[in-house]
Each structure stands twice: as structure tokens, then as C-alpha cells.
Design a protein around this motif. Structure first.
Motif, PDB file in Angstrom:
ATOM      1  N   HIS A   1     172.698  59.880  47.805  1.00 47.17           N
ATOM      2  CA  HIS A   1     172.904  61.084  46.983  1.00 47.17           C
ATOM      3  C   HIS A   1     174.320  61.633  47.044  1.00 47.17           C
ATOM      4  O   HIS A   1     174.716  62.271  48.020  1.00 47.17           O
ATOM      5  CB  HIS A   1     171.927  62.201  47.353  1.00 47.17           C
ATOM      6  CG  HIS A   1     171.979  63.334  46.364  1.00 47.17           C
ATOM      7  ND1 HIS A   1     171.306  63.301  45.164  1.00 47.17           N
ATOM      8  CD2 HIS A   1     172.667  64.500  46.355  1.00 47.17           C
ATOM      9  CE1 HIS A   1     171.561  64.394  44.476  1.00 47.17           C
ATOM     10  NE2 HIS A   1     172.391  65.149  45.178  1.00 47.17           N
TER      11      HIS A   1
ATOM     12  N   HIS B   1     165.233  71.065  40.355  1.00 46.59           N
ATOM     13  CA  HIS B   1     166.338  71.360  41.275  1.00 46.59           C
ATOM     14  C   HIS B   1     165.976  72.650  42.007  1.00 46.59           C
ATOM     15  O   HIS B   1     164.927  72.701  42.634  1.00 46.59           O
ATOM     16  CB  HIS B   1     167.637  71.462  40.452  1.00 46.59           C
ATOM     17  CG  HIS B   1     168.885  71.384  41.260  1.00 46.59           C
ATOM     18  ND1 HIS B   1     169.947  72.220  41.041  1.00 46.59           N
ATOM     19  CD2 HIS B   1     169.248  70.572  42.278  1.00 46.59           C
ATOM     20  CE1 HIS B   1     170.915  71.907  41.894  1.00 46.59           C
ATOM     21  NE2 HIS B   1     170.518  70.919  42.659  1.00 46.59           N
TER      22      HIS B   1
ATOM     23  N   HIS C   1     167.623  62.883  49.033  1.00 49.13           N
ATOM     24  CA  HIS C   1     168.297  63.737  50.030  1.00 49.13           C
ATOM     25  C   HIS C   1     167.339  64.826  50.494  1.00 49.13           C
ATOM     26  O   HIS C   1     167.341  65.931  49.993  1.00 49.13           O
ATOM     27  CB  HIS C   1     169.622  64.296  49.516  1.00 49.13           C
ATOM     28  CG  HIS C   1     169.564  65.076  48.224  1.00 49.13           C
ATOM     29  ND1 HIS C   1     168.993  64.600  47.080  1.00 49.13           N
ATOM     30  CD2 HIS C   1     170.035  66.313  47.915  1.00 49.13           C
ATOM     31  CE1 HIS C   1     169.113  65.499  46.122  1.00 49.13           C
ATOM     32  NE2 HIS C   1     169.722  66.553  46.594  1.00 49.13           N
TER      33      HIS C   1
ATOM     34  N   ARG D   1     162.904  73.317  51.187  1.00 50.58           N
ATOM     35  CA  ARG D   1     163.838  72.281  50.751  1.00 50.58           C
ATOM     36  C   ARG D   1     163.532  70.949  51.463  1.00 50.58           C
ATOM     37  O   ARG D   1     163.840  69.879  50.946  1.00 50.58           O
ATOM     38  CB  ARG D   1     165.274  72.749  51.054  1.00 50.58           C
ATOM     39  CG  ARG D   1     166.379  71.789  50.722  1.00 50.58           C
ATOM     40  CD  ARG D   1     166.507  71.557  49.231  1.00 50.58           C
ATOM     41  NE  ARG D   1     167.521  70.535  48.991  1.00 50.58           N
ATOM     42  CZ  ARG D   1     167.341  69.237  49.148  1.00 50.58           C
ATOM     43  NH1 ARG D   1     166.142  68.772  49.519  1.00 50.58           N
ATOM     44  NH2 ARG D   1     168.292  68.374  48.930  1.00 50.58           N
TER      45      ARG D   1
ATOM     46  N   ASP E   1     174.579  63.952  50.447  1.00 48.95           N
ATOM     47  CA  ASP E   1     174.737  65.205  49.684  1.00 48.95           C
ATOM     48  C   ASP E   1     176.048  65.908  50.045  1.00 48.95           C
ATOM     49  O   ASP E   1     176.188  67.107  49.820  1.00 48.95           O
ATOM     50  CB  ASP E   1     173.533  66.135  49.962  1.00 48.95           C
ATOM     51  CG  ASP E   1     173.350  67.211  48.891  1.00 48.95           C
ATOM     52  OD1 ASP E   1     173.936  67.070  47.795  1.00 48.95           O
ATOM     53  OD2 ASP E   1     172.646  68.204  49.161  1.00 48.95           O
TER      54      ASP E   1
HETATM   55 ZN   LIG Z   1     170.248  68.387  45.613  1.00 50.89          ZN
END
Ligand SMILES: [Zn+2]
Length: 366
Positions: A10, A173, A232, A243, A312
Motif C-alpha cells: 500500500h 475509506h 494495510h 481501523r 502506507d
Molecule cells: Zn488507507
């Protein structure tokens, strides 16, 4: 020992080039120098550029297109530069600009797009073989991915995107999106999200489970039977917010043959990071912390085949939000020694640093 090759699942390369105005061909110092005193929290603190990727043997990556549609406000609050376009059509146009940048980088020999197994094997051989003689840089292979699908105006656009080489999609997202609900949010996929999954399955596009909130995650798992990865995503048991994935989600991903890419954003590595307030020093945060996430997944799997790297590192933050011993993406190379010290064998380290994602793609593109 420096890994022979790192596969980073990512990176938001085009978003950095166009929204942060970073010419990724330049040396890190030059990019940082240009940005000194800039408006972003990560200005002058970037960690990703092509020379640093090559220095760390990051020769394969998944690189995104990223443009959101946010109907009710222009910027996504805390998330800084994450512009939300007023319409999916504008978001589509933005992703096409990003695609044009990837094509330019291919044109000057910095990148090579990977769309199928033959191209994957060729890039792999190039990076595992001897470095080329002469001054030309070794091209970095990239698989094109889309981080949030808001820009997919219609299923005809999805077909067009596939023809351009798009091979993985994370439907959402942060917050609510056209196709479902993401980080900080809750709720299932929307009816359009269900349609999207069906079309992705037909085309053979990989579902990226990263950013799906819990309800959308399980909705997607029930409906999608194609290949799934999490480009990620770390472990919630070590960084407690939505997350990251909890153990049931990680077990489901393992059951489906997924690989989870470990992210080096401090906020995803430790409990209790406060955005904009915490500093890596407050946690004594080092790269080695990620080995705990890696090890947790390996313990759940009973093997080391379901975890990789999805750094990321250019995801809208810089060294203000990375481990203290990470100055650039090249420092990911220290993972080889860190994993060896934890008892991982050489073939397992090869798997984690690149082989697991390579094997995932081999199976997905059989
Ligand atoms: Zn992201």
C-alpha cells in the motif's frame, strides 16, 4: 540482513505526486527541502520517493488511485488533505489524472505496471536477479489499486478501470462512502456496494478489506467469494480502534487465503495514539513494534504465510507519525534482522517481506 526484495502492498504514490506536489524521482532531501514551512503536518517530513524505495529494495508495490466523493463537505476534517469531491464524476476525473501520472512514470522508466502473472514473474525475476549495469534505475513494479470506490461512477466505469489495469479495490475509506461504511463509521455496504462486489467478482478484481467498518466487513465477506486481501491493516488487539481488525476478522481473512499488509502509521501500531498530539517519543515507538502485529497474525494462522507489508508510509503523514528508527521507506529493510531475532526462519522472512503477497497474486491470477 537486508531483504532481497520488499513488496509494499500500500502506497499512495500518485496522490502524493499530484496533491502534495512531490516529484518522487527526486532524492528525499530535495523533496523535503522544497516543502520546508509547508502547510501540511507532514510537510518536509515525507519518507517515500523512488530512490529510497530502491535503496530499501522495495521493488514491487501496490499503488493507489485515491479520490473521494463527499457530498456534504469539502475536506475530511482531521484527515487534512483528503479532499472530498462534490460528485463521483469529479472523483473519477481525479483518478484519471493519477493514472496519467503513473503512465508518465512508466514512460520515463521509473515504474512498470503489473496486470497479470507473466508481468509479475518478469518484475520478480528482475528484482531477484543481479542489479542492472549502467545508470538507468531498475523500474519498480506496481499493481494498480483503488482506495475507496467513490470514483466508480457506474459499472461501465469499472470495466474501463479494469482495462487500465486496475486489479484491486477497497470499496470504502474514512466515514460513509457511496458503496459502504469505512473507518470511524458503522453500517453495512449499500445496495450499490453489493452490485460493485458482484462486478468485481466477475472481472476477477481483488477485494481489499482494509477500511471496511465491522458491519461492512462482514457484509462483504458474506457476499464476495473472489480473492480478498487487506493491503494495510494491523491488529486491533494491539491498537484498539476500528481501523484495525479484531481476531475474528483476521481468522476469516486467513480462512480465505488473504494476506494482511502491516502498516507503519504510528496511529495503527499502538494503543492510545492521539492524532496531532502524540509523538513517537511518547511511546518509544520503534519499527520492532510491528513484529508484535506480525507475530499475532502468525499465531492465529499457525504459520507465517498470511502477513506481509503494506506500509502506507505516504498516507498523509511523515516522520512525525512513524517509528523513531524509520527515516525513510528504505529503513523497512531492518525487518529482516528484527524477524530473525524473533525466531523467524529465512524462508518465512522472505514470505513476509515479499513472497506471501507474490504467492497471493499468483493464486488470484492463475
Ligand atoms: Zn488507507
Amino acid at each position: 540482513m537486508t531483504p532481497k526484495l520488499i513488496f509494499d502492498a500500500h502506497l499512495d504514490l500518485a496522490w502524493n505526486a499530484l496533491d502534495f506536489n512531490r516529484d518522487l524521482r527526486l532524492k528525499m532531501e530535495r523533496i523535503r527541502h522544497r516543502e520546508l514551512g509547508g502547510p501540511e503536518k507532514c510537510s518536509g517530513r515525507g519518507t517515500v520517493c523512488f530512490p529510497e524505495m530502491r535503496r530499501g529494495n522495495v521493488g514491487l508495490c501496490v499503488a493507489t488511485q485515491l479520490a473521494r466523493h463527499v457530498p456534504y463537505f469539502g475536506r475530511a476534517g482531521d484527515l487534512g488533505r483528503l479532499t472530498g469531491y462534490a460528485s463521483p464524476e469529479q472523483a473519477w476525473a481525479s483518478t484519471q489524472g493519477q493514472l496519467a501520472w503513473y503512465r508518465e512514470m512508466e514512460g520515463c522508466g521509473e515504474l512498470v505496471q503489473i496486470r497479470d502473472r507473466t508481468q509479475l514473474e518478469a518484475r520478480l525475476a528482475s528484482w531477484l536477479g543481479a542489479a542492472p549495469a549502467g545508470p538507468a534505475p531498475r523500474p519498480i513494479g506496481y499493481v494498480l489499486s483503488l482506495e475507496n470506490a467513490d470514483s466508480i461512477v457506474s459499472m461501465a466505469h469499472l470495466e474501463k478501470a479494469y482495462a487500465s489495469g486496475l486489479r484491486a479495490i477497497g470499496p470504502v475509506h474514512y466515514g460513509p462512502g457511496v458503496y459502504g461504511h469505512g473507518t470511524f463509521d458503522e453500517g453495512p455496504l449499500t445496495p450499490r456496494g453489493h452490485e460493485l462486489l458482484k462486478e468485481m467478482e466477475r472481472l476477477g478484481i481483488i477485494l481489499d478489506a482494509t477500511h471496511l467498518c465491522d458491519e461492512s466487513f462482514w457484509d462483504a465477506m458474506r457476499r464476495f467469494s473472489g480473492p480478498v486481501w487487506a493491503s494495510h491493516s494491523n491488529c486491533r488487539v494491539l491498537a484498539n480502534w476500528n481501523r484495525q481488525f479484531d481476531d475474528d476478522q483476521i481468522r476469516e481473512l486467513i480462512r480465505r487465503g488473504a494476506v494482511l499488509g502491516m502498516a507503519f502509521d504510528a496511529v495503527m501500531m499502538v494503543h492510545g495514539w492521539e492524532w496531532g498530539r502524540s509523538r513517537p517519543q511518547d511511546f518509544g515507538l520503534k519499527i520492532g513494534k510491528i513484529v508484535e502485529h506480525i507475530d499475532h497474525i502468525c499465531q492465529l494462522a499457525g504459520n507465517a504465510r498470511h502477513v506481509g507489508i503494506g506500509s502506507d508510509l505516504d498516507g498523509g503523514f511523515g516522520t512525525e507519525q512513524t517509528p523513531l528508527d524509520l527515516d525513510s521507506i528504505a529503513d523497512l529493510a531492518s525487518l529482516g534482522d528484527l524477524l530473525a531475532a524473533r525466531g523467524y526462519k529465512p524462508d518465512e522472512i522472505d514470505g513476509i517481506t515479499h513472497g506471501n503477497f507474490v504467492n497471493f497474486l499468483r493464486a488470484a491470477w492463475r
